[in-house]
Design a protein around this motif. Structure first.
Motif, PDB file in Angstrom:
ATOM      1  N   ALA A  23     -33.988  18.317  -7.349  1.00 22.08           N
ATOM      2  CA  ALA A  23     -33.436  16.969  -7.190  1.00 22.08           C
ATOM      3  C   ALA A  23     -32.325  16.671  -8.197  1.00 22.08           C
ATOM      4  O   ALA A  23     -31.771  15.587  -8.186  1.00 22.08           O
ATOM      5  N   ASN A  44     -46.003  14.860  -3.661  1.00 21.79           N
ATOM      6  CA  ASN A  44     -45.320  14.595  -2.406  1.00 21.79           C
ATOM      7  C   ASN A  44     -46.146  15.193  -1.280  1.00 21.79           C
ATOM      8  O   ASN A  44     -46.535  16.353  -1.357  1.00 21.79           O
ATOM      9  N   LEU A  49     -43.454  10.634  -0.739  1.00 20.35           N
ATOM     10  CA  LEU A  49     -43.834  10.631  -2.147  1.00 20.35           C
ATOM     11  C   LEU A  49     -45.139   9.887  -2.374  1.00 20.35           C
ATOM     12  O   LEU A  49     -45.380   8.842  -1.761  1.00 20.35           O
ATOM     13  N   LYS A  51     -46.703   7.764  -4.850  1.00 23.05           N
ATOM     14  CA  LYS A  51     -46.305   6.952  -5.998  1.00 23.05           C
ATOM     15  C   LYS A  51     -47.489   6.149  -6.515  1.00 23.05           C
ATOM     16  O   LYS A  51     -48.405   5.828  -5.765  1.00 23.05           O
ATOM     17  N   SER A 137     -43.934   6.730 -17.286  1.00 28.90           N
ATOM     18  CA  SER A 137     -43.373   6.729 -15.937  1.00 28.90           C
ATOM     19  C   SER A 137     -42.961   8.152 -15.608  1.00 28.90           C
ATOM     20  O   SER A 137     -42.821   8.995 -16.504  1.00 28.90           O
ATOM     21  N   PRO A 139     -40.452  10.602 -12.590  1.00 26.21           N
ATOM     22  CA  PRO A 139     -39.329  10.486 -11.655  1.00 26.21           C
ATOM     23  C   PRO A 139     -39.735   9.869 -10.320  1.00 26.21           C
ATOM     24  O   PRO A 139     -40.794  10.207  -9.763  1.00 26.21           O
ATOM     25  N   LEU A 140     -38.911   8.975  -9.832  1.00 27.77           N
ATOM     26  CA  LEU A 140     -39.087   8.326  -8.525  1.00 27.77           C
ATOM     27  C   LEU A 140     -40.373   7.516  -8.415  1.00 27.77           C
ATOM     28  O   LEU A 140     -40.780   7.136  -7.326  1.00 27.77           O
ATOM     29  N   VAL A 142     -43.408   8.628  -9.012  1.00 28.00           N
ATOM     30  CA  VAL A 142     -44.549   9.415  -8.531  1.00 28.00           C
ATOM     31  C   VAL A 142     -45.717   9.333  -9.500  1.00 28.00           C
ATOM     32  O   VAL A 142     -45.560   9.020 -10.679  1.00 28.00           O
ATOM     33  N   GLU A 145     -46.722  14.916 -11.927  1.00 27.94           N
ATOM     34  CA  GLU A 145     -45.780  16.041 -11.913  1.00 27.94           C
ATOM     35  C   GLU A 145     -46.433  17.188 -12.671  1.00 27.94           C
ATOM     36  O   GLU A 145     -47.011  16.975 -13.744  1.00 27.94           O
TER      37      GLU A 145
END
Length: 153
Positions: A23, A44, A49, A51, A137, A139-140, A142, A145
């Motif tokens: 990304a 994902n 996604l 989240k 937090s 990315p995006l 989600v 990770e």
């Protein structure tokens, strides 16, 4: 002829997703000697996604499922890199990041969703060293990770 690991995936009823494209300005994996480093894969699913923030709007079971999806993407990246998952000798290490509140303390239980998958798929070779840490937090937005290091043949 289907390899041992591909047969195991079929036996478990697991279909791997396509290996996600990066990304940003990085590569999804790097092989260095007998190690394969797979960049962090975000939670994902086929529906999109996953989240959320553990301890606020997600519980441990939802987080573990999100981590499992990260694991599926890690295995998909390994297959893309190697062509044959039977080349994986061992899952060496996972590093899991959990989008969570300051009060949430069950990051290890969340990352177990990925760890358990690795053992299901690779057997004893799926047992690994691991870190499971909180992040304010991700990315995006989600929930999880996870990155991986594999020993390969």
């Amino acid at each position: 002829m289907t390899g041992k690991i591909e047969a195991r995936l079929a036996e478990l009823g697991i279909t791997l997703p396509a290996a996600p494209a990066p990304a940003a300005n990085y590569v999804p994996f790097v092989q260095s000697g007998q190690q394969l480093f797979v960049s962090g894969q975000i939670s994902n699913s086929a529906e999109g996604l996953i989240k959320g923030k553990l301890g606020a709007d997600m519980d441990v079971e939802e987080g573990a499922l999100a981590a499992r999806f990260c694991g599926l993407a890690l295995i998909a990246q390994a297959r893309a890199a190697l062509g044959d998952l039977d080349r994986v000798k061992r899952v060496v290490k996972l590093v899991g990041f959990v989008n969570s509140t300051a009060e949430f303390i069950d990051q290890p239980k969340v990352v177990n969703g990925c760890s358990d998958l690795m053992v299901e798929v690779f057997g004893e070779a799926g047992r690994h060293a691991r870190s499971a840490v909180s992040a304010a937090s991700l990315p995006l937005g989600v929930a999880v990770e996870i990155e991986a290091i594999f020993e390969i043949e």
